[in-house]
Scaffold this motif. Sequence first.
Motif, PDB file in Angstrom:
ATOM      1  N   ILE A  86      -5.408   5.882   2.524  1.00  0.00           N
ATOM      2  CA  ILE A  86      -4.998   6.640   4.046  1.00  0.00           C
ATOM      3  C   ILE A  86      -3.466   7.190   3.699  1.00  0.00           C
ATOM      4  O   ILE A  86      -3.309   8.488   4.062  1.00  0.00           O
ATOM      5  N   PHE A  87      -2.675   6.322   3.187  1.00  0.00           N
ATOM      6  CA  PHE A  87      -1.344   7.018   2.857  1.00  0.00           C
ATOM      7  C   PHE A  87      -1.348   8.051   1.979  1.00  0.00           C
ATOM      8  O   PHE A  87      -0.605   9.073   2.016  1.00  0.00           O
ATOM      9  N   TYR A  88      -1.861   7.784   1.020  1.00  0.00           N
ATOM     10  CA  TYR A  88      -2.083   9.245  -0.143  1.00  0.00           C
ATOM     11  C   TYR A  88      -2.711  10.157   0.429  1.00  0.00           C
ATOM     12  O   TYR A  88      -2.016  11.268   0.018  1.00  0.00           O
ATOM     13  N   SER A  89      -3.586  10.082   1.260  1.00  0.00           N
ATOM     14  CA  SER A  89      -4.180  11.251   1.790  1.00  0.00           C
ATOM     15  C   SER A  89      -3.272  11.924   2.572  1.00  0.00           C
ATOM     16  O   SER A  89      -3.123  13.401   2.668  1.00  0.00           O
ATOM     17  N   ALA A  90      -2.454  11.208   3.532  1.00  0.00           N
ATOM     18  CA  ALA A  90      -1.440  11.947   4.225  1.00  0.00           C
ATOM     19  C   ALA A  90      -0.608  12.524   3.414  1.00  0.00           C
ATOM     20  O   ALA A  90       0.189  13.648   3.735  1.00  0.00           O
ATOM     21  N   LEU A  91       0.005  12.139   2.430  1.00  0.00           N
ATOM     22  CA  LEU A  91       0.961  12.614   1.350  1.00  0.00           C
ATOM     23  C   LEU A  91       0.513  13.951   0.725  1.00  0.00           C
ATOM     24  O   LEU A  91       1.364  14.770   0.478  1.00  0.00           O
ATOM     25  N   ARG A  92      -0.665  13.838   0.540  1.00  0.00           N
ATOM     26  CA  ARG A  92      -1.134  14.961  -0.264  1.00  0.00           C
ATOM     27  C   ARG A  92      -1.250  16.453   0.684  1.00  0.00           C
ATOM     28  O   ARG A  92      -1.284  17.403   0.090  1.00  0.00           O
ATOM     29  N   VAL A  93      -0.905  16.114   1.717  1.00  0.00           N
ATOM     30  CA  VAL A  93      -1.207  17.493   2.658  1.00  0.00           C
ATOM     31  C   VAL A  93       0.184  17.848   3.222  1.00  0.00           C
ATOM     32  O   VAL A  93       0.381  18.885   3.893  1.00  0.00           O
ATOM     33  N   ILE A  94       1.269  17.335   2.547  1.00  0.00           N
ATOM     34  CA  ILE A  94       2.787  17.657   2.808  1.00  0.00           C
ATOM     35  C   ILE A  94       2.706  18.990   2.124  1.00  0.00           C
ATOM     36  O   ILE A  94       2.590  18.953   0.883  1.00  0.00           O
ATOM     37  N   PRO A  95       3.455  20.024   2.668  1.00  0.00           N
ATOM     38  CA  PRO A  95       3.557  21.368   2.229  1.00  0.00           C
ATOM     39  C   PRO A  95       4.700  21.297   1.234  1.00  0.00           C
ATOM     40  O   PRO A  95       5.588  20.735   1.011  1.00  0.00           O
ATOM     41  N   HIS A  96       4.393  21.939  -0.195  1.00  0.00           N
ATOM     42  CA  HIS A  96       5.138  21.746  -1.150  1.00  0.00           C
ATOM     43  C   HIS A  96       6.490  22.725  -1.041  1.00  0.00           C
ATOM     44  O   HIS A  96       7.407  22.440  -2.148  1.00  0.00           O
ATOM     45  N   SER A  97       6.512  23.411  -0.044  1.00  0.00           N
ATOM     46  CA  SER A  97       7.660  24.220  -0.017  1.00  0.00           C
ATOM     47  C   SER A  97       8.795  23.231   0.639  1.00  0.00           C
ATOM     48  O   SER A  97       9.893  23.482   0.302  1.00  0.00           O
ATOM     49  N   LEU A  98       8.583  22.101   1.231  1.00  0.00           N
ATOM     50  CA  LEU A  98       9.392  21.318   1.665  1.00  0.00           C
ATOM     51  C   LEU A  98      10.123  20.592   0.442  1.00  0.00           C
ATOM     52  O   LEU A  98      11.250  20.354   0.136  1.00  0.00           O
ATOM     53  N   TYR A  99       9.211  20.165  -0.523  1.00  0.00           N
ATOM     54  CA  TYR A  99       9.730  19.707  -1.916  1.00  0.00           C
ATOM     55  C   TYR A  99      10.461  20.566  -2.660  1.00  0.00           C
ATOM     56  O   TYR A  99      11.636  20.268  -3.303  1.00  0.00           O
ATOM     57  N   ALA A 121       0.818  -1.241   0.009  1.00  0.00           N
ATOM     58  CA  ALA A 121      -0.057  -0.009  -0.080  1.00  0.00           C
ATOM     59  C   ALA A 121       0.795   1.250  -0.171  1.00  0.00           C
ATOM     60  O   ALA A 121       0.452   2.179  -0.629  1.00  0.00           O
ATOM     61  N   LEU A 122       1.881   1.224   0.927  1.00  0.00           N
ATOM     62  CA  LEU A 122       3.019   2.477   0.794  1.00  0.00           C
ATOM     63  C   LEU A 122       3.445   2.608  -0.552  1.00  0.00           C
ATOM     64  O   LEU A 122       3.519   3.866  -1.165  1.00  0.00           O
ATOM     65  N   LEU A 123       4.064   1.537  -1.121  1.00  0.00           N
ATOM     66  CA  LEU A 123       4.721   1.724  -2.536  1.00  0.00           C
ATOM     67  C   LEU A 123       3.639   2.207  -3.516  1.00  0.00           C
ATOM     68  O   LEU A 123       4.083   3.108  -4.355  1.00  0.00           O
ATOM     69  N   VAL A 124       2.514   1.796  -3.456  1.00  0.00           N
ATOM     70  CA  VAL A 124       1.123   2.327  -4.608  1.00  0.00           C
ATOM     71  C   VAL A 124       1.100   3.769  -4.105  1.00  0.00           C
ATOM     72  O   VAL A 124       1.009   4.647  -5.173  1.00  0.00           O
ATOM     73  N   ALA A 125       0.900   4.055  -2.924  1.00  0.00           N
ATOM     74  CA  ALA A 125       0.783   5.276  -2.567  1.00  0.00           C
ATOM     75  C   ALA A 125       1.833   6.488  -2.990  1.00  0.00           C
ATOM     76  O   ALA A 125       1.688   7.618  -3.598  1.00  0.00           O
ATOM     77  N   LEU A 126       2.948   6.036  -2.818  1.00  0.00           N
ATOM     78  CA  LEU A 126       4.357   6.746  -3.218  1.00  0.00           C
ATOM     79  C   LEU A 126       4.244   6.860  -4.889  1.00  0.00           C
ATOM     80  O   LEU A 126       4.696   8.098  -5.371  1.00  0.00           O
ATOM     81  N   VAL A 185       1.539   6.782  -7.001  1.00  0.00           N
ATOM     82  CA  VAL A 185       0.563   7.500  -7.308  1.00  0.00           C
ATOM     83  C   VAL A 185       0.865   9.160  -6.853  1.00  0.00           C
ATOM     84  O   VAL A 185       0.596   9.891  -7.624  1.00  0.00           O
ATOM     85  N   ASP A 186       1.554   9.204  -5.738  1.00  0.00           N
ATOM     86  CA  ASP A 186       1.879  10.677  -5.466  1.00  0.00           C
ATOM     87  C   ASP A 186       2.932  11.415  -6.190  1.00  0.00           C
ATOM     88  O   ASP A 186       3.280  12.420  -6.377  1.00  0.00           O
ATOM     89  N   SER A 187       3.837  10.444  -6.524  1.00  0.00           N
ATOM     90  CA  SER A 187       4.610  10.818  -7.344  1.00  0.00           C
ATOM     91  C   SER A 187       4.740  11.833  -8.581  1.00  0.00           C
ATOM     92  O   SER A 187       5.628  12.707  -9.152  1.00  0.00           O
ATOM     93  N   GLY A 188       3.532  11.582  -9.383  1.00  0.00           N
ATOM     94  CA  GLY A 188       3.161  12.462 -10.473  1.00  0.00           C
ATOM     95  C   GLY A 188       3.979  12.051 -11.649  1.00  0.00           C
ATOM     96  O   GLY A 188       3.474  12.555 -12.487  1.00  0.00           O
ATOM     97  N   ARG A 189       4.317  10.568 -11.701  1.00  0.00           N
ATOM     98  CA  ARG A 189       5.158  10.248 -12.689  1.00  0.00           C
ATOM     99  C   ARG A 189       4.494   8.932 -13.273  1.00  0.00           C
ATOM    100  O   ARG A 189       4.819   8.399 -14.196  1.00  0.00           O
ATOM    101  N   LEU A 190       3.466   8.604 -12.722  1.00  0.00           N
ATOM    102  CA  LEU A 190       2.377   7.384 -12.972  1.00  0.00           C
ATOM    103  C   LEU A 190       1.639   7.627 -14.007  1.00  0.00           C
ATOM    104  O   LEU A 190       0.883   8.817 -13.825  1.00  0.00           O
ATOM    105  N   TYR A 191       1.584   7.292 -15.112  1.00  0.00           N
ATOM    106  CA  TYR A 191       0.741   7.572 -16.365  1.00  0.00           C
ATOM    107  C   TYR A 191      -0.721   6.812 -15.754  1.00  0.00           C
ATOM    108  O   TYR A 191      -0.898   5.662 -15.560  1.00  0.00           O
ATOM    109  N   GLY A 192      -1.846   7.704 -15.909  1.00  0.00           N
ATOM    110  CA  GLY A 192      -3.075   7.452 -15.596  1.00  0.00           C
ATOM    111  C   GLY A 192      -3.241   6.937 -14.171  1.00  0.00           C
ATOM    112  O   GLY A 192      -3.912   6.090 -13.799  1.00  0.00           O
TER     113      GLY A 192
END
Length: 297
Positions: free
Chosen positions: A179-192, A92-97, A99-106
């Motif tokens: 659950i993991f993906y929702s937590a990843l989406r609220v990380i501030p973009h300033s950190l990235y 689940a963590l690998l899938v969430a990461l 999906v969150d990476s933005g490099r996954l097609y579709g």
Amino acid sequence: MTTLQPAVRRTRRSWTGWGFIGPFVLVFALVFLAPLAYSVYLSLFRTQLIGGTTFVGPDNYRQALQDGQFWDGVTRVGLFLLVQVPVMLGIALLVALAVDSGRLYGKDFFRISVFLPYAVPAVVATLMWSFLYGTRFGLVGDVNDAFGIELPDPLSSDLLLASIGNIVTWEFVGYNMLIFYSALRVIPHSLYEAAEIDGAGQWRVISAIKLPAIRGALVIATIFSVIGSFQLFNEPAILQKLAPNAITTDYTPNYYTYSLSFSGQQHNYSATVAIVMGVLTMAVAYVVQLRGMRKGA
């Protein structure tokens, strides 16, 4: 007069608050506290052929703590927990990461596809997989007939626990991924942005930013998974008809409780086993929570 008015206002506000939470408190008492109290009451009695129902105090609890069948089931779900939960949460963590990476097609379609099995009821999911596992009528049997080979029986006593783990993983990977993906989406973009300026690579961003930021979600998902593992019932109960020699009435604590109550008519002892299992589940979940909080401190 002026001194009484603030006190009257406070009293009114207090009753207003109880008016809002009153319906919830009533429902909570009826569907949770009352059954729990009744189970404790039942556990203090024993029904015998001679003498009828008598008060035995803690005797049922002593019997449960010395019950080999009960502890065999606890050991089995403990092994299931130690293997299945890390595998499920890791996927689940690998899938969430991903999906969150933005490099996954579709990624939207992929996210929905992974989550979709969670929408399938556990009974239906187990029936689906039982047809795939069948050596006489299912996919395994068809492969054996088509290629003239003998694949291991997924419903044998040696592989049954792994087969159940596969079903549960298929069902709940999408739930934990969300659950993991929702937590990843609220990380501030300033950190990235700061990490990009520092020249951090993708793996460094994951280990230094993403994983620490979602530690709370990881702890919550782990606690839910621990509780779910100790509550394992649907899958063994449904597969029991297909593997009667591998799945006994004490295969899991919940299945043992069910068998005691509905097959053995031992309602008092069944309530005792349920309470002992509930206390054990709470203790393990509490330890997991404490360790997660300590690591996050």
